[in-house]
Design a protein around this motif. Structure first.
Motif, PDB file in Angstrom:
ATOM      1  N   LEU A   1      50.051  41.808  36.073  1.00  0.00           N
ATOM      2  CA  LEU A   1      48.856  42.486  35.568  1.00  0.00           C
ATOM      3  C   LEU A   1      48.835  42.519  34.042  1.00  0.00           C
ATOM      4  O   LEU A   1      47.780  42.305  33.425  1.00  0.00           O
ATOM      5  CB  LEU A   1      48.791  43.914  36.126  1.00  0.00           C
ATOM      6  N   LEU A   2      49.981  42.766  33.438  1.00  0.00           N
ATOM      7  CA  LEU A   2      50.056  42.758  31.967  1.00  0.00           C
ATOM      8  C   LEU A   2      49.770  41.374  31.416  1.00  0.00           C
ATOM      9  O   LEU A   2      49.034  41.217  30.424  1.00  0.00           O
ATOM     10  CB  LEU A   2      51.442  43.244  31.517  1.00  0.00           C
ATOM     11  N   PHE A   3      50.330  40.361  32.045  1.00  0.00           N
ATOM     12  CA  PHE A   3      50.087  38.982  31.615  1.00  0.00           C
ATOM     13  C   PHE A   3      48.615  38.617  31.767  1.00  0.00           C
ATOM     14  O   PHE A   3      48.026  37.943  30.910  1.00  0.00           O
ATOM     15  CB  PHE A   3      50.973  38.043  32.439  1.00  0.00           C
ATOM     16  N   TRP A   4      48.012  39.070  32.871  1.00  0.00           N
ATOM     17  CA  TRP A   4      46.588  38.853  33.118  1.00  0.00           C
ATOM     18  C   TRP A   4      45.740  39.486  32.015  1.00  0.00           C
ATOM     19  O   TRP A   4      44.825  38.862  31.493  1.00  0.00           O
ATOM     20  CB  TRP A   4      46.254  39.438  34.486  1.00  0.00           C
ATOM     21  N   GLN A   5      46.080  40.725  31.627  1.00  0.00           N
ATOM     22  CA  GLN A   5      45.342  41.422  30.578  1.00  0.00           C
ATOM     23  C   GLN A   5      45.486  40.706  29.231  1.00  0.00           C
ATOM     24  O   GLN A   5      44.518  40.594  28.470  1.00  0.00           O
ATOM     25  CB  GLN A   5      45.833  42.871  30.457  1.00  0.00           C
ATOM     26  N   ILE A   6      46.668  40.194  28.975  1.00  0.00           N
ATOM     27  CA  ILE A   6      46.897  39.460  27.720  1.00  0.00           C
ATOM     28  C   ILE A   6      46.041  38.199  27.667  1.00  0.00           C
ATOM     29  O   ILE A   6      45.424  37.879  26.646  1.00  0.00           O
ATOM     30  CB  ILE A   6      48.396  39.111  27.567  1.00  0.00           C
ATOM     31  N   ILE A   7      45.997  37.473  28.800  1.00  0.00           N
ATOM     32  CA  ILE A   7      45.166  36.268  28.859  1.00  0.00           C
ATOM     33  C   ILE A   7      43.700  36.618  28.629  1.00  0.00           C
ATOM     34  O   ILE A   7      42.973  35.906  27.916  1.00  0.00           O
ATOM     35  CB  ILE A   7      45.348  35.554  30.212  1.00  0.00           C
ATOM     36  N   TYR A   8      43.261  37.740  29.224  1.00  0.00           N
ATOM     37  CA  TYR A   8      41.872  38.162  29.029  1.00  0.00           C
ATOM     38  C   TYR A   8      41.595  38.476  27.561  1.00  0.00           C
ATOM     39  O   TYR A   8      40.526  38.130  27.034  1.00  0.00           O
ATOM     40  CB  TYR A   8      41.576  39.384  29.897  1.00  0.00           C
ATOM     41  N   GLN A   9      42.542  39.122  26.891  1.00  0.00           N
ATOM     42  CA  GLN A   9      42.355  39.443  25.478  1.00  0.00           C
ATOM     43  C   GLN A   9      42.256  38.178  24.624  1.00  0.00           C
ATOM     44  O   GLN A   9      41.543  38.141  23.619  1.00  0.00           O
ATOM     45  CB  GLN A   9      43.527  40.312  24.987  1.00  0.00           C
TER      46      GLN A   9
ATOM     47  N   ALA B   1      34.551  33.447  30.245  1.00  0.00           N
ATOM     48  CA  ALA B   1      35.484  32.578  30.968  1.00  0.00           C
ATOM     49  C   ALA B   1      36.490  33.365  31.787  1.00  0.00           C
ATOM     50  O   ALA B   1      37.043  32.847  32.750  1.00  0.00           O
ATOM     51  CB  ALA B   1      36.217  31.674  29.984  1.00  0.00           C
ATOM     52  N   MET B   2      36.717  34.619  31.446  1.00  0.00           N
ATOM     53  CA  MET B   2      37.766  35.403  32.092  1.00  0.00           C
ATOM     54  C   MET B   2      37.294  36.834  32.254  1.00  0.00           C
ATOM     55  O   MET B   2      36.457  37.319  31.482  1.00  0.00           O
ATOM     56  CB  MET B   2      39.043  35.363  31.236  1.00  0.00           C
TER      57      MET B   2
ATOM     58  N   SER C   1      29.786  28.759  41.084  1.00  0.00           N
ATOM     59  CA  SER C   1      28.525  28.147  40.639  1.00  0.00           C
ATOM     60  C   SER C   1      27.697  29.115  39.810  1.00  0.00           C
ATOM     61  O   SER C   1      26.907  28.690  38.967  1.00  0.00           O
ATOM     62  CB  SER C   1      27.716  27.688  41.859  1.00  0.00           C
ATOM     63  N   LEU C   2      27.880  30.420  40.051  1.00  0.00           N
ATOM     64  CA  LEU C   2      27.155  31.432  39.280  1.00  0.00           C
ATOM     65  C   LEU C   2      27.911  31.863  38.023  1.00  0.00           C
ATOM     66  O   LEU C   2      27.398  32.672  37.244  1.00  0.00           O
ATOM     67  CB  LEU C   2      26.897  32.662  40.163  1.00  0.00           C
ATOM     68  N   ASN C   3      29.155  31.346  37.872  1.00  0.00           N
ATOM     69  CA  ASN C   3      30.006  31.691  36.726  1.00  0.00           C
ATOM     70  C   ASN C   3      30.192  33.209  36.601  1.00  0.00           C
ATOM     71  O   ASN C   3      29.896  33.819  35.567  1.00  0.00           O
ATOM     72  CB  ASN C   3      29.427  31.121  35.428  1.00  0.00           C
ATOM     73  N   GLU C   4      30.702  33.805  37.690  1.00  0.00           N
ATOM     74  CA  GLU C   4      30.985  35.236  37.708  1.00  0.00           C
ATOM     75  C   GLU C   4      32.497  35.425  37.852  1.00  0.00           C
ATOM     76  O   GLU C   4      33.016  35.532  38.967  1.00  0.00           O
ATOM     77  CB  GLU C   4      30.247  35.923  38.849  1.00  0.00           C
ATOM     78  N   PRO C   5      33.225  35.462  36.738  1.00  0.00           N
ATOM     79  CA  PRO C   5      34.694  35.511  36.801  1.00  0.00           C
ATOM     80  C   PRO C   5      35.246  36.759  37.480  1.00  0.00           C
ATOM     81  O   PRO C   5      36.281  36.698  38.138  1.00  0.00           O
ATOM     82  CB  PRO C   5      35.119  35.432  35.331  1.00  0.00           C
ATOM     83  N   ALA C   6      34.571  37.899  37.319  1.00  0.00           N
ATOM     84  CA  ALA C   6      35.070  39.126  37.942  1.00  0.00           C
ATOM     85  C   ALA C   6      35.043  39.018  39.462  1.00  0.00           C
ATOM     86  O   ALA C   6      35.999  39.406  40.149  1.00  0.00           O
ATOM     87  CB  ALA C   6      34.236  40.325  37.476  1.00  0.00           C
TER      88      ALA C   6
END
Length: 258
Positions: free
Chosen positions: A23-31, A37-38, A214-219
């Motif tokens: 989860l921490l790594f995921w948050q870092i990538i998002y930042q 894109a994320m 196709s809708l580009n909804e990353p969440a």
């Protein structure tokens, strides 16, 4: 004893730390990458909670199809692997062929399944079975082939019939390896099903995943990936518990025989 207890304690702590690190790594990538894109973990879990009721039909469809495919792959994989492993001739003859088929990138063969079955549940089941049956068959075959000779001598000394020998000695002897094969087969069945749903389906988690792509909804995409990962981890955990239980039984049985 204290050393073993301490080791087990840190082993369990490490297991619980892995999701937190992810989860921490995921948050870092998002930042670093950011929207659109994320999506962050908070956004993804929020989207998961908001859309979960809308996804229940796709989740149920995927789970039902996966259950049918896994049962078929397990039954045929175990039976064929067991009887092939009992014969040295058929083991040496078919082993290279099975390993060759197992190494084929199966996604390249999906157009054949599509031509035969069309956009049907039967096609998704068949493609899922094709992914999962080979590891089950190969592992069961190898486990049967390498059963210790002392087990066979024990069966011969008691003058057991084939059914008695299979039920009381052969099958219990291969159970740890068999469970490992079933665990691997389940994972590949799940992989094959998701791929089939992504390529040619109007229902299921794979289809829903492609829809949001196709809708580009990353969440929403990451929310669906969380569900897929949870399903995979949950059933893998059950298989690991089953495997550990059978390994303990085998260990106790070996102590009694020796």
């Amino acid at each position: 004893m204290n050393t073993i207890t301490s080791g087990q304690k840190w082993y369990k702590v490490g297991r619980y730390m892995v999701p937190i690190i992810i989860l921490l790594f995921w948050q870092i990538i998002y930042q670093i990458i950011g929207a659109p894109a994320m999506a962050s973990p908070v956004q993804s879990f929020a989207d998961l909670g908001g859309n979960f009721s809308n996804w229940l039909g796709d989740i149920g469809n995927t789970l039902m199809t996966l259950l049918i495919a896994f049962i078929i792959a397990s039954v045929f994989g175990v039976i064929l692997g067991f009887f092939i492993g009992l014969s040295p001739f058929w083991t040496k003859t078919l082993s290279p062929l099975l390993l060759g088929l197992y190494s084929i990138p199966k996604v390249t063969l999906y157009p054949i399944f599509l031509l035969i079955f069309g956009l049907t549940m039967q096609g998704r089941v068949a493609f899922s079975v094709f992914h999962g049956i080979f590891p089950i068959m190969i592992i069961c075959m190898e486990a049967t082939r390498t059963i210790p000779a002392i087990y066979l001598k024990l069966a011969k000394s008691y003058q057991m019939s084939f059914i008695q020998k299979a039920r009381q000695i052969l099958i219990p002897a291969i159970m740890p390896q068999l469970v490992a094969g079933l665990r691997m087969g389940f994972s590949l069945c799940f992989l094959g099903l998701i791929l089939a749903e992504m390529f040619a389906s109007y229902e299921g988690l794979g289809h829903r995943l492609v829809h949001y792509m196709s809708l580009n909804e990353p969440a929403a995409i990451l929310g669906l990936i969380i569900i897929i990962i949870f399903i995979a981890f949950f059933f893998t955990f059950l298989f690991l518990l089953w495997q550990e239980k059978n390994e303990l039984k085998i260990g106790k049985r070996n102590m009694k025989i020796s």
